[in-house]
Design an enzyme around this catalytic site. Sequence first.
Site, PDB file in Angstrom:
ATOM      1  N   ARG A 102      44.818 -28.473  27.796  1.00 28.99           N
ATOM      2  CA  ARG A 102      46.071 -29.234  28.005  1.00 28.99           C
ATOM      3  C   ARG A 102      47.133 -28.217  28.367  1.00 28.99           C
ATOM      4  NH1 ARG A 102      48.737 -34.037  24.489  1.00 28.99           N
ATOM      5  NH2 ARG A 102      47.124 -35.094  25.668  1.00 28.99           N
ATOM      6  N   HIS A 129      46.573 -37.091  33.897  1.00 30.26           N
ATOM      7  CA  HIS A 129      45.963 -37.240  32.567  1.00 30.26           C
ATOM      8  C   HIS A 129      44.681 -38.087  32.735  1.00 30.26           C
ATOM      9  CE1 HIS A 129      45.505 -37.245  28.365  1.00 30.26           C
ATOM     10  NE2 HIS A 129      46.545 -37.927  27.980  1.00 30.26           N
ATOM     11  N   GLN A 132      42.938 -39.915  29.784  1.00 32.13           N
ATOM     12  CA  GLN A 132      43.641 -41.140  29.423  1.00 32.13           C
ATOM     13  C   GLN A 132      43.281 -42.258  30.413  1.00 32.13           C
ATOM     14  OE1 GLN A 132      45.894 -41.644  26.734  1.00 32.13           O
ATOM     15  NE2 GLN A 132      45.472 -43.733  27.334  1.00 32.13           N
ATOM     16  N   ASP A 224      54.920 -45.773  29.611  1.00 32.07           N
ATOM     17  CA  ASP A 224      54.758 -44.469  28.952  1.00 32.07           C
ATOM     18  C   ASP A 224      56.161 -43.952  28.638  1.00 32.07           C
ATOM     19  OD1 ASP A 224      53.807 -42.012  28.041  1.00 32.07           O
ATOM     20  OD2 ASP A 224      53.472 -41.191  30.055  1.00 32.07           O
ATOM     21  N   CYS A 264      49.909 -45.428  26.589  1.00 33.99           N
ATOM     22  CA  CYS A 264      48.973 -44.355  26.254  1.00 33.99           C
ATOM     23  C   CYS A 264      49.255 -43.764  24.875  1.00 33.99           C
ATOM     24  CB  CYS A 264      49.028 -43.275  27.319  1.00 33.99           C
ATOM     25  SG  CYS A 264      50.670 -42.565  27.509  1.00 33.99           S
ATOM     26  N   ARG A 292      39.519 -43.677  23.768  1.00 37.65           N
ATOM     27  CA  ARG A 292      39.550 -42.259  24.123  1.00 37.65           C
ATOM     28  C   ARG A 292      38.260 -41.588  23.641  1.00 37.65           C
ATOM     29  NH1 ARG A 292      44.365 -39.740  25.240  1.00 37.65           N
ATOM     30  NH2 ARG A 292      42.920 -38.075  25.786  1.00 37.65           N
TER      31      ARG A 292
HETATM   32  N1  NVA Z   1      53.557 -38.589  29.929  1.00 37.76           N
HETATM   33  C1  NVA Z   1      53.351 -38.150  28.566  1.00 37.76           C
HETATM   34  C2  NVA Z   1      51.970 -38.512  28.113  1.00 37.76           C
HETATM   35  C3  NVA Z   1      51.655 -38.135  26.693  1.00 37.76           C
HETATM   36  C4  NVA Z   1      50.251 -38.473  26.314  1.00 37.76           C
HETATM   37  C5  NVA Z   1      53.587 -36.652  28.471  1.00 37.76           C
HETATM   38  O1  NVA Z   1      53.151 -35.917  29.355  1.00 37.76           O
HETATM   39  O2  NVA Z   1      54.227 -36.225  27.513  1.00 37.76           O
HETATM   40  N1   CP Z   2      47.726 -40.288  24.832  1.00 38.61           N
HETATM   41  C1   CP Z   2      47.581 -39.007  24.478  1.00 38.61           C
HETATM   42  O1   CP Z   2      47.071 -38.186  25.231  1.00 38.61           O
HETATM   43  O2   CP Z   2      48.023 -38.708  23.235  1.00 38.61           O
HETATM   44  P1   CP Z   2      48.175 -37.236  22.610  1.00 38.61           P
HETATM   45  O3   CP Z   2      49.311 -36.568  23.341  1.00 38.61           O
HETATM   46  O4   CP Z   2      48.496 -37.503  21.167  1.00 38.61           O
HETATM   47  O5   CP Z   2      46.903 -36.503  22.792  1.00 38.61           O
END
Ligand code: NVA
Ligand code: CP
Length: 305
Positions: A102, A129, A132, A224, A264, A292
């Site tokens: 990540r 993502h 997701q 989101d 998500c 997931r």
């Molecule tokens: N768009 C959000 C998704 C979190 C799972 C982020 O990148 O923070």
């Molecule tokens: N939806 C998602 O990826 O959640 P986290 O950021 O908690 O992993």
Amino acid sequence: MAKRDFLSLADLSSDELTALLDAADNMKAKPTAGAKKLAGRSVVLIFEKPSTRTRVSFEVAVTSMGGHPVVLRGDELQLGRGETIADTGRVLSLYADVIAVRTFGQDRLDELAGSSSVPVVNLLSDFSHPCQGLADLQTIRAAVGSLEGVALCYLGDGNNVAHSLMFGGAKTGMDVRIATPRGYEPSPDVVARSQQMAAETGGKLSVTNVVAEAASGADVLYTDVWASMGKESEAEERLAVFEHYRLNDDALALANDDAIVMHCLPAHRGEEITAGVIDGDRSVVWDQAANRLHTQKALLAWLVD
Ligand code: NVA
Ligand code: CP
């Protein structure tokens, strides 16, 4: 055989994507399916941003498949002291069977994939993502009964989650409609590529600044956070900009009577979604979070095959 990476849903064929969703359904129906698939194998999971779902579901998935997860924060590695991504990928490939990360820029994932001899998985970048997206498609297919022709309205920021929905929806023949404030639209390149993919599958992809255009007659309403990880300094300003793009009862009233609500997570009740809608009877967000685990088990099995 050349190794496969999982960096974007755009890299999968429609058939591969459907096969992964079928495998995920199988994992869900039979929790012991794939129990030995990762026996003797290690999966390195690196997080340069926070995570609840992705981190825990991957760690549990690897363990339940007989593998060994090695979970690390980015700042625990020598990366923080100037070691290159390329050298990191080359070295981790000597120990692990999959490397999952990540991070911020998608270019970091591309570089890692280029230098690693084992599959690299995108656990979320600023751009996309895909893990997701897989769970989202599994959830929609189960709740609505199919993906082809299903109208999905995404309200809010044209961000990483929106990009993966666009690619995934286009690959599976969905009618994806994105509604964002002016200036927060998805990447024009993702729009163009998704429209091209949709033309091949009979799907549709549209982008608008008008909520009603996207939400009217939708089967799925999705949102989101307004300020993604890394955009925290813009959070205050975004509250005002996104005010009319909230997933609330008004948006729900525009959609089909049996429309489902998705997010998500993590969610900010009262910002991008109202408490009544996310906690209401149309919401499938907990199924989405549960999926997931199943989709990632299917993904890991596919990558090490
Ligand atoms: N768009 C959000 C998704 C979190 C799972 C982020 O990148 O923070
Ligand atoms: N939806 C998602 O990826 O959640 P986290 O950021 O908690 O992993």
